[in-house]
Design a protein around this motif. Sequence first.
Motif, PDB file in Angstrom:
ATOM      1  N   GLY A 126       0.671  -1.957  -0.112  1.00  0.00           N
ATOM      2  CA  GLY A 126       0.316   0.178   0.409  1.00  0.00           C
ATOM      3  C   GLY A 126       0.671   1.230   0.155  1.00  0.00           C
ATOM      4  O   GLY A 126       0.368   2.010   0.253  1.00  0.00           O
ATOM      5  N   LYS A 127       2.342   1.114  -0.404  1.00  0.00           N
ATOM      6  CA  LYS A 127       2.821   2.397  -0.327  1.00  0.00           C
ATOM      7  C   LYS A 127       2.994   2.628  -1.920  1.00  0.00           C
ATOM      8  O   LYS A 127       4.433   2.627  -2.627  1.00  0.00           O
ATOM      9  N   GLN A 128       2.049   3.620  -2.197  1.00  0.00           N
ATOM     10  CA  GLN A 128       1.857   4.329  -4.088  1.00  0.00           C
ATOM     11  C   GLN A 128       3.077   4.867  -4.010  1.00  0.00           C
ATOM     12  O   GLN A 128       4.053   4.902  -5.750  1.00  0.00           O
ATOM     13  N   ASN A 129       4.073   5.456  -3.299  1.00  0.00           N
ATOM     14  CA  ASN A 129       4.790   6.768  -4.061  1.00  0.00           C
ATOM     15  C   ASN A 129       5.803   5.867  -3.944  1.00  0.00           C
ATOM     16  O   ASN A 129       6.509   6.065  -5.228  1.00  0.00           O
ATOM     17  N   GLU A 130       6.283   5.359  -2.719  1.00  0.00           N
ATOM     18  CA  GLU A 130       7.544   4.290  -2.978  1.00  0.00           C
ATOM     19  C   GLU A 130       7.890   3.592  -4.053  1.00  0.00           C
ATOM     20  O   GLU A 130       9.131   3.150  -4.635  1.00  0.00           O
ATOM     21  N   ALA A 131       6.460   2.870  -4.545  1.00  0.00           N
ATOM     22  CA  ALA A 131       6.700   1.665  -5.583  1.00  0.00           C
ATOM     23  C   ALA A 131       6.470   2.494  -7.014  1.00  0.00           C
ATOM     24  O   ALA A 131       7.090   1.735  -7.970  1.00  0.00           O
ATOM     25  N   TYR A 132       6.403   3.708  -6.708  1.00  0.00           N
ATOM     26  CA  TYR A 132       6.206   4.599  -8.284  1.00  0.00           C
ATOM     27  C   TYR A 132       8.090   4.901  -8.407  1.00  0.00           C
ATOM     28  O   TYR A 132       8.592   4.637  -9.576  1.00  0.00           O
ATOM     29  N   VAL A 133       8.621   5.223  -6.852  1.00  0.00           N
ATOM     30  CA  VAL A 133       9.545   5.813  -7.222  1.00  0.00           C
ATOM     31  C   VAL A 133      10.568   4.493  -8.179  1.00  0.00           C
ATOM     32  O   VAL A 133      11.548   4.203  -8.149  1.00  0.00           O
ATOM     33  N   ALA A 134      10.127   3.390  -7.232  1.00  0.00           N
ATOM     34  CA  ALA A 134      10.795   1.760  -7.573  1.00  0.00           C
ATOM     35  C   ALA A 134      10.791   1.375  -8.886  1.00  0.00           C
ATOM     36  O   ALA A 134      11.471   0.752  -9.646  1.00  0.00           O
ATOM     37  N   TYR A 135       9.678   1.470  -9.235  1.00  0.00           N
ATOM     38  CA  TYR A 135       9.515   1.257 -10.474  1.00  0.00           C
ATOM     39  C   TYR A 135      10.216   2.287 -12.006  1.00  0.00           C
ATOM     40  O   TYR A 135      10.738   1.630 -13.036  1.00  0.00           O
ATOM     41  N   ARG A 136      10.070   3.383 -11.844  1.00  0.00           N
ATOM     42  CA  ARG A 136      10.678   4.138 -12.299  1.00  0.00           C
ATOM     43  C   ARG A 136      12.345   4.456 -12.692  1.00  0.00           C
ATOM     44  O   ARG A 136      13.086   4.127 -13.353  1.00  0.00           O
ATOM     45  N   LYS A 179       7.721  -0.148 -17.111  1.00  0.00           N
ATOM     46  CA  LYS A 179       7.096   0.951 -17.651  1.00  0.00           C
ATOM     47  C   LYS A 179       5.406   0.641 -17.254  1.00  0.00           C
ATOM     48  O   LYS A 179       4.361   1.460 -16.260  1.00  0.00           O
ATOM     49  N   MET A 180       5.249  -1.080 -17.386  1.00  0.00           N
ATOM     50  CA  MET A 180       3.656  -1.142 -17.290  1.00  0.00           C
ATOM     51  C   MET A 180       3.011  -1.065 -16.051  1.00  0.00           C
ATOM     52  O   MET A 180       1.989  -0.251 -15.834  1.00  0.00           O
ATOM     53  N   GLN A 181       3.557  -1.098 -15.123  1.00  0.00           N
ATOM     54  CA  GLN A 181       3.796  -1.344 -13.316  1.00  0.00           C
ATOM     55  C   GLN A 181       3.183   0.156 -13.350  1.00  0.00           C
ATOM     56  O   GLN A 181       2.657   0.332 -12.032  1.00  0.00           O
ATOM     57  N   LEU A 182       3.665   1.074 -14.428  1.00  0.00           N
ATOM     58  CA  LEU A 182       3.213   2.605 -13.598  1.00  0.00           C
ATOM     59  C   LEU A 182       2.344   2.859 -13.822  1.00  0.00           C
ATOM     60  O   LEU A 182       1.425   3.318 -13.318  1.00  0.00           O
ATOM     61  N   GLY A 183       1.505   2.293 -14.762  1.00  0.00           N
ATOM     62  CA  GLY A 183       0.246   2.404 -15.259  1.00  0.00           C
ATOM     63  C   GLY A 183      -0.549   1.561 -14.600  1.00  0.00           C
ATOM     64  O   GLY A 183      -1.777   2.048 -13.667  1.00  0.00           O
ATOM     65  N   VAL A 184      -0.472   0.509 -14.011  1.00  0.00           N
ATOM     66  CA  VAL A 184      -1.280   0.278 -12.953  1.00  0.00           C
ATOM     67  C   VAL A 184      -1.328   0.528 -11.063  1.00  0.00           C
ATOM     68  O   VAL A 184      -2.252   0.264 -11.287  1.00  0.00           O
ATOM     69  N   LEU A 185      -0.350   1.817 -10.994  1.00  0.00           N
ATOM     70  CA  LEU A 185       0.141   1.888 -10.102  1.00  0.00           C
ATOM     71  C   LEU A 185      -1.121   3.405 -10.147  1.00  0.00           C
ATOM     72  O   LEU A 185      -1.758   3.485  -9.213  1.00  0.00           O
ATOM     73  N   LEU A 186      -1.301   3.991 -11.340  1.00  0.00           N
ATOM     74  CA  LEU A 186      -2.574   4.736 -11.614  1.00  0.00           C
ATOM     75  C   LEU A 186      -4.028   4.462 -11.990  1.00  0.00           C
ATOM     76  O   LEU A 186      -4.722   5.106 -11.404  1.00  0.00           O
ATOM     77  N   LYS A 187      -4.151   3.108 -12.543  1.00  0.00           N
ATOM     78  CA  LYS A 187      -5.612   2.614 -12.111  1.00  0.00           C
ATOM     79  C   LYS A 187      -5.563   1.969 -10.882  1.00  0.00           C
ATOM     80  O   LYS A 187      -7.118   2.459 -10.613  1.00  0.00           O
ATOM     81  N   GLY A 188      -4.749   1.528 -10.212  1.00  0.00           N
ATOM     82  CA  GLY A 188      -4.881   2.064  -8.651  1.00  0.00           C
ATOM     83  C   GLY A 188      -5.709   2.855  -7.871  1.00  0.00           C
ATOM     84  O   GLY A 188      -5.753   3.365  -6.990  1.00  0.00           O
ATOM     85  N   ALA A 189      -4.783   3.568  -8.079  1.00  0.00           N
ATOM     86  CA  ALA A 189      -5.255   5.370  -8.161  1.00  0.00           C
ATOM     87  C   ALA A 189      -6.100   6.524  -8.551  1.00  0.00           C
ATOM     88  O   ALA A 189      -6.691   7.104  -8.126  1.00  0.00           O
TER      89      ALA A 189
END
Length: 559
Positions: free
Chosen positions: A174-184, A197-207
């Motif tokens: 549930g740590k979206q910001n940290e996940a974003y930094v790691a995927y990037r 790169k796809m997982q960045l979209g998955v994060l946005l979908k979750g938000a």
Amino acid sequence: MSINKFATFSVAILASTYSVQAQDINQAKKAVDAEQFESAKSILKSIIKDKPSNGNAYFTLGTIYLNQNVQDSAKIFFEKGLSASDNGKLNNIGLGQIDLDKNDVSAAQAKFALATKDVKKKDIQEYIYIARAYMNADKPDYKNALTILNKAVAVNAQDAQLQLALGDAYYGDGKQNEAYVAYRSAFQADNSLLRAKMQLGVLLKGAKSYDEALKAYNEVIAINPNYGPVYRELAETYYKIARNKPSQASANYKTAIGYYDKYMSLTDYSIHSRMRRADFLILVEDYVALEAEANKMSELDKVNPRIYRYLGYAAYKNGNVDVAIKSLENFINAPGNKPIALDYLYLGLTKIKKGTSADGATIDPVAFQAGLVDVKKAIEMEPLAVQDLTEVGKKMFTQKLYNEAAAIFEFGANTKESASFLDDNVYYGLANYYANINKGKDVKVDTVALQKADAAFEKVLVASPTYLEAYLYRARTNRLLDKDDVMVKNYEDYVAKTTELGPDELAKPAVKTKIIECYNNMAASFANTDKPKAIEYFKKTLAIDPTNSYATESIKILK
């Protein structure tokens, strides 16, 4: 939505490199990442046949089976792989995940320790695999996964696969910001790593940033239009859009299925991929397509018990009650199966449907009670399953099957977390009230049911104080219970709350009728104990309706 097991696994094997059988291993790795699991299995079996000493091939093959819920086959390959001279110890990690699935954490940790024993100082792949075992377990443990991954961070924080695994672990925790930094960071470290790169979209979908998620997926497609997993994510995103925009649901569901079919065309049409598609058809509520898919699956694998689930769901939704009951019972009773709440829910509702007459006016009581047993099992497993009962109860209520409707609504009326909690309490109260209002003079009312009705209307007023009808129904219910003092209080509350809304509200014909009901019933309750008060209330009625015969005649008698 939790991270897909296949998605988290499919990148796990990318963390290692081998010079022996390099071409085939690379092919297998690419096939797994592209979620072409049957192709990957074929390649890995070929590697094992040619070089039985390749422990990584056993481990990867076992992990595919494990994530396809074929635990017996997974265990066979892991155990064979232990004796492989080349990285055989990796298979301890696969066996450790099996222990995690059995909730035997200490046994899993012992096997993980064997896998990391004597690892070179710069090696991090074992830590990534162990972390993914924690993430892919039946009960994911993202915190433990993060603890393991941070050991690898101390060795090589820039590793792309490590950053990808960190992204998945943070996302699961549930740590979206940290996940974003790691995927990037993962994609920056290796721009061929499309999953990051796809997982960045998955994060946005979750938000719920669906437009931004679609944009992110299209950027992946621009790099590689044949990368299958991105189309699955597109399908799931359009499903979410459909759920959030009911008015456009049909079109978005159609788009979602189109993308899912594209995903299938780029992966494989094995029994396991068909099952994933069947799961998606359930989500988008395309039960005609589900029935067709289930029949295709039964041709491929006539003994796979999970197919019975799909046949059962489709048959229930399509009105084939006998097929539904038989299929769901076959699934639930098959050895080794893990029934979920929805299995019992649909089985119970199918039994009730089977016992319902063609015109919907009557339900066989034996069939109804048998169905309720399964419905209750479903709710014990997943309390929020009550949300699927509201429409069923409303249909019964419309057919004036008040006792049966009350039994259905009772589940939701006692589940505060349910999104239908308010609705269910309204209908639960009404069903119990109407089940008693038409009883003949010689038939006693069901006191317990009416008390439950009163309690339900009270809960409604707590949850929604502006739902003034609840005061009226509390009054009417207490009138049937012969609780005149409570009835009077409820009627007084209705009049006071309605008066607060102003003269325009009081001028409405329907509201006038209800106010007259209040005054006349309060007056009648005082007729034998306080005649002046009774006359006062009747006069209030006449002030609204001078021709009201009941008030006029009652005043004459009281005088």
